[in-house]
Design a protein around this motif. Structure first.
Motif, PDB file in Angstrom:
ATOM      1  N   ASN A 234     -61.681  29.247  -8.911  1.00 29.79           N
ATOM      2  CA  ASN A 234     -61.140  30.062  -7.815  1.00 29.79           C
ATOM      3  C   ASN A 234     -60.600  31.401  -8.310  1.00 29.79           C
TER       4      ASN A 234
ATOM      5  N   ALA B 146     -59.394  34.406  -5.705  1.00 31.40           N
ATOM      6  CA  ALA B 146     -58.003  34.410  -5.236  1.00 31.40           C
ATOM      7  C   ALA B 146     -57.075  34.996  -6.294  1.00 31.40           C
TER       8      ALA B 146
ATOM      9  N   ARG C 167     -54.669  38.332  -6.009  1.00 29.38           N
ATOM     10  CA  ARG C 167     -53.226  38.221  -6.257  1.00 29.38           C
ATOM     11  C   ARG C 167     -52.763  39.079  -7.429  1.00 29.38           C
TER      12      ARG C 167
ATOM     13  N   LEU D  57     -59.538  36.000   2.388  1.00 30.69           N
ATOM     14  CA  LEU D  57     -58.639  36.718   1.492  1.00 30.69           C
ATOM     15  C   LEU D  57     -58.324  38.131   1.972  1.00 30.69           C
TER      16      LEU D  57
ATOM     17  N   GLU E 281     -54.701  38.708   3.202  1.00 29.49           N
ATOM     18  CA  GLU E 281     -53.747  38.634   2.099  1.00 29.49           C
ATOM     19  C   GLU E 281     -53.699  39.942   1.321  1.00 29.49           C
TER      20      GLU E 281
END
Length: 736
Positions: free
Chosen positions: A149, A152, A156, A178, A181
C-alpha cells in the motif's frame, strides 16, 4: 467549463490534442493551473475510475509543458485556453515501482537541494523565492510491492507535505479514495479535485473520436465493411462508446479485440459490445470459441505479477499452479485469445554485476543516491504484463481466494529455484518472491534464508518486510530490516550485501546466519570475528600483551588454550579501546603534561582526542582479545604497540572517512576491502595479520580481512597528485 464546451471548441474550428483527442475542459483547467491564472488552484488532484484516461491526460498535458516537445504539436491550431504557456518543464518524479522515500529524493536531486533528511526537503522548498511546479503521475502505481500500500504512504509522507508548502504548485494523478485526503487540510480556493468520471469533466465526444479513429483503415485498421464505410464506422464507434459508458479502457479493449480477430463479429449485435472490463474479457473469449474461465486463468499470473512484468517462461507454470492442472496446451492453442490484454515489455538491464569487484569502494553519496534505481531489474529477457492495472483488478476479483492463489504462486516460484540456490534463481523470483508471500501471509516463514537476504533486491525486500508487523518477524528478519537502509543507500552488489549482513548477524548474536553466508558461495572480503555493543568508544589501537605478569595471569584465568607448547605463553594480541571513565572493566592510565603515558597504548593521537580533563588526569582503556569475543582483565599500560617499522612492513593499510573505510595493499595501493557504516566511525586500527577493528557509535567490531593481498608491481608506478599515506601510529591508526 462543461462537456458541452467540447462541441463548441470543434465548432470554432480548433484542432483537438493529437494524443488525447479531446478533454478540452480538463485541459483548460490544467493550463490555467500551469500559468497560475488568478483564481486557479495551487494544487490539483486528478482522479477517476481505473481506465478513465487519467494517465493519458497527464501525458498529453506534459507534452505541451515540454519546451522541445511543444515544437511537434499543432499548438497554433488548438484552443488557446487549453495550451499552457511556454515555461521550463515541471519536475515529474515517477512513482511507478518506487517507495515514497525514493520519490522524495528524486525531487531533492531534481532541484539540487542540500537536504540531509527528508523533512529538510520541504523546508528548503518552502524557503525558495520562486514557486516550483511538480507533476506526479500514476500515484496508484507507487511502490515495489503491491500489497504494501505504497500509494497511501506516498500521499501521507510526500504529497500532503508538498501540497501544504506554499511555494509548491502541485498536480497529482491519484486514486479516487485518496484524492480527498490529499487536499483535506488546504484552505478553500487553493485546491481542486478533477474527477474525470464526473459529468462536468466527462468527454463523450472525445471517446467517440477515439473509437472512430481506431477503426479507420487509413490508420491501420483492417478493411471491413464497417470500417471502410465512414457512416458505418461512425455508427459502430458511437455504439461502442455508448456501451462503454465513458470508460476508455473498456472501449480500447473492445476495439483491440475486434481488430485482432474480426471473424465472428456482427456490428448490428449490441450483445457483442462490452460494458466493462470483465465483459470485454468474456465476450472476446466466447467470440473465439473459448471458455472465458480459461482466458482468465491464462492471464491470472500476470494479474499478480510484480515489478516490470512476469518472465514469459514463468507464465505457463504459474497458470498451471493456479488452475490445478497442466495449462500447456491452452497456451499453445490460445495466444490470440490473450493478445488484446497483454503487453510485452523489455526488462531493464541487470546491474547485479556492477561493482562486483570486492576492491571497489562502495558509493556513499547523498541519502537519495539510490532513489533513481528501478527495482526488479534483471538480465535482458522477455517479460509480459497486462495492458492495464484495471484488467489485473478484474481478474483478481473473480478468483475465490486471492490469498490461496498467492500461496500457489509462491510455492511454484520456490520450486523453480535450482537446488534452492538463489544465485541461480531467475531475477524475478529472487526479487519478488517476498511480495507474493506477503499477500499469501507467508512472508515471515520465508525470512530465514540469509542467501535470499543477500541476493534479493534490497528495495523490494525491505518494502515487503516493512509491511509485516514487527512482532511477527523473527530475529534474522529484524536484523535485515535494521541493515536494509545501508544496503539501499550503498547500492552494493550481492557480494557486498552479503558482507554487510554477515557483520550485522554477528552484531545481533546470530552467528550461525553469518557462517551460512560464507557457505553460500560468496567470496566475502572479511569474516567478522566478534562484536560488542560498547558505546562511547573514541579511539582504537591494536597492541600485544606480554606473557608475563598480569597479562599472563589473565590468559591463564581465561583458559582459552592460547598458551604455547611447553607451558610458555605467547604475547596476546589485543584491541585497546579508549572509553569514557567509569566504563565497566576499564582502567585509567595516567597521562603526563606532554600527553605521553608510561609506555602503554594510550600514547600519540589517542591522548590528544581526550577532553581537557583527560589530558590533566588520565584516559580509560578497555582491553579486548583481538581474535576472540572476550574482554581481558589486564593492565593496559603493559600493552605494547607495534613499532613504526612493524607497521610499515604490514601488507595492508587503511584509510577512512566519517562513515566509510577502505583497506588497501601497501605494495600495489589496490583496495582489497571496503566498508560502509550506518553510523559514524569513531576509531579504527588494523593488525599486521589483517584484523580490522572498527568502533562506531553503535559498538566495536573486529573483522578478519580475507581478500588476497595483490603482489607488488615489478616496476614502481609513477604517481601524480596525492595518494593515501602510510598509516600513522597511535590509537587512531590511519585516518588520512
Amino acid at each position: 467549463m462543461s462537456a458541452s464546451e467540447e462541441g463548441n471548441a470543434r465548432a470554432a474550428g480548433y484542432t483537438p490534442h493529437p494524443y488525447i483527442g479531446g478533454r478540452s475542459p480538463a485541459l483548460r483547467a490544467l493550463a490555467a493551473w500551469r500559468m497560475r491564472w488568478p483564481g486557479a488552484p495551487r494544487v490539483i488532484a486528478l482522479t477517476g475510475n481505473p481506465g478513465s484516461g487519467r494517465s493519458r491526460l497527464i501525458t498529453g498535458f506534459l507534452m505541451m509543458c515540454d519546451p522541445d516537445y511543444r515544437k511537434q504539436l499543432p499548438l497554433d491550431d488548438m484552443d488557446p485556453a487549453t495550451v499552457p504557456p511556454d515555461l521550463p518543464a515541471p519536475a515529474v518524479p515517477s512513482p511507478e515501482g518506487r517507495t515514497a522515500a525514493q520519490v522524495l529524493w528524486l525531487l531533492a536531486d531534481h532541484f539540487e537541494l542540500s537536504a540531509a533528511r527528508g523533512e529538510d526537503i520541504f523546508t528548503e522548498l518552502a524557503g525558495r523565492e520562486e514557486p516550483v511546479t511538480i507533476v506526479v503521475p500514476d500515484v496508484d502505481q507507487a511502490g515495489p510491492v503491491r500489497a504494501a500500500n505504497e500509494p497511501a504512504r506516498l500521499i501521507r509522507d510526500v504529497l500532503k507535505p508538498l501540497a501544504a508548502t506554499e511555494t509548491v504548485q502541485l498536480l497529482a494523478d491519484v486514486p479516487r479514495e485518496l484524492a480527498a485526503e490529499l487536499i483535506a487540510a488546504l484552505p478553500d480556493g487553493q485546491a481542486q479535485i478533477i474527477d474525470l468520471d464526473a459529468p462536468e469533466w466527462a468527454d463523450p465526444q472525445g471517446l467517440l473520436l477515439h473509437a472512430e479513429t481506431a477503426l479507420d483503415p487509413a490508420l491501420g485498421a483492417p478493411e471491413l465493411p464497417y470500417t471502410t464505410d465512414p457512416s458505418a464506422r461512425r455508427a459502430l464507434a458511437a455504439a461502442m462508446a455508448e456501451r462503454a459508458g465513458g470508460d476508455r479502457l473498456t472501449l480500447q479493449l473492445a476495439v483491440q479485440s475486434l481488430l485482432m480477430q474480426p471473424e465472428g463479429f456482427d456490428p448490428a449485435d449490441a450483445s457483442l459490445l462490452p460494458g466493462g472490463v470483465g465483459e470485454a474479457l468474456d465476450l472476446h473469449a466466447r467470440r473465439l470459441g473459448a471458455d472465458p474461465q480459461v482466458l482468465r486463468l491464462m492471464l491470472a499470473p500476470l494479474a499478480f505479477a510484480e515489478g516490470e512484468g512476469l518472465p514469459v517462461q514463468l507464465l505457463g507454470p504459474l497458470a498451471s499452479a493456479l488452475a490445478g492442472r497442466d495449462m500447456s496446451q491452452d497456451f499453445a492453442d490460445g495466444m490470440l485469445l490473450a493478445a488484446p490484454f497483454v503487453q510485452p515489455v523489455e526488462a531493464s538491464a541487470d546491474d547485479e554485476d556492477a561493482g562486483e569487484d570486492e576492491g571497489q569502494e562502495p558509493e556513499g553519496g547523498a541519502p537519495g543516491a539510490a532513489s533513481a534505481a528501478r527495482p526488479g531489474g534483471g538480465a535482458d529477457r522477455a517479460l509480459l504484463r497486462l495492458a492495464h492495472p484495471a484488467i489485473a483488478a478484474e481478474i483478481r476479483s473473480g478468483l475465490p481466494d486471492v490469498r490461496d492463489a498467492q500461496t500457489k504462486i509462491a510455492m511454484a516460484l520456490l520450486e523453480a529455484v535450482p537446488q534452492q540456490d538463489w544465485s541461480q534463481a531467475d531475477p524475478y523470483i529472487r526479487d519478488h518472491l517476498a511480495a507474493h508471500t506477503l499477500e499469501a501471509g507467508l512472508l515471515p516463514q520465508l525470512l530465514t534464508d540469509p542467501g535470499l537476504f543477500a541476493h534479493a533486491d534490497p528495495v523490494t525486500l525491505r518494502a515487503a518486510i516493512e509491511a509485516v508487523p514487527l512482532e511477527q518477524l523473527g530475529a534474522p528478519a529484524r536484523t535485515y530490516l535494521r541493515t536494509a537502509p545501508l544496503l539501499t543507500r550503498s547500492q552494493a552488489p550481492a557480494t557486498m550485501r552479503a558482507a554487510f549482513l554477515e557483520t550485522a548477524f554477528v552484531e545481533d548474536g546470530l552467528t550461525p546466519y553469518a557462517q551460512a553466508l560464507h557457505a553460500r558461495g560468496f567470496t566475502l572480503p572479511w569474516r567478522t570475528l566478534w562484536s560488542v555493543p560498547l558505546t562511547g568508544v573514541r579511539a582504537v589501537t591494536i597492541a600485544s600483551l606480554p606473557p608475563d605478569g598480569e597479562g599472563a595471569a589473565a590468559e591463564a584465568a581465561e583458559g582459552d588454550g592460547s598458551a604455547a607448547a611447553g607451558g610458555t605463553a605467547a604475547p596476546r594480541a589485543v584491541a585497546a579501546l579508549l572509553v569514557p571513565e567509569g566504563t565497566p572493566g576499564s582502567r585509567t592510565v595516567p597521562i603526563g603534561t606532554d600527553g605521553s603515558t608510561d609506555g602503554g597504548p594510550a600514547q600519540g593521537d589517542a591522548a590528544a582526542q581526550g577532553s581537557a580533563e583527560d589530558q590533566s588526569g588520565g584516559v580509560a582503556l578497555l582491553l579486548h582479545d583481538l581474535h576472540a569475543p572476550q574482554y581481558l582483565d589486564a593492565d593496559p599500560s603493559r600493552a605494547v604497540q607495534p613499532s613504526e617499522e612493524e607497521r610499515a612492513a604490514a601488507p595492508l593499510g587503511f584509510s577512512r572517512g566519517a562513515d566509510y573505510l577502505r583497506v588497501w595493499a601497501r605494495a600495489s595501493r589496490e583496495v582489497v576491502a571496503a566498508l560502509l557504516s550506518d553510523s559514524p566511525i569513531t576509531g579504527a586500527d588494523l593488525s599486521f595479520d589483517g584484523v580490522l577493528v572498527v568502533a562506531t557509535e553503535r559498538g566495536v567490531t573486529a573483522r578478519q580481512i580475507l581478500a588476497p593481498v595483490p603482489a607488488a608491481p615489478t616496476v614502481p608506478a609513477q604517481r601524480t597528485g596525492t595518494t593515501d599515506a602510510d598509516a600513522p601510529h597511535g590509537l587512531e591508526g590511519d585516518h588520512s
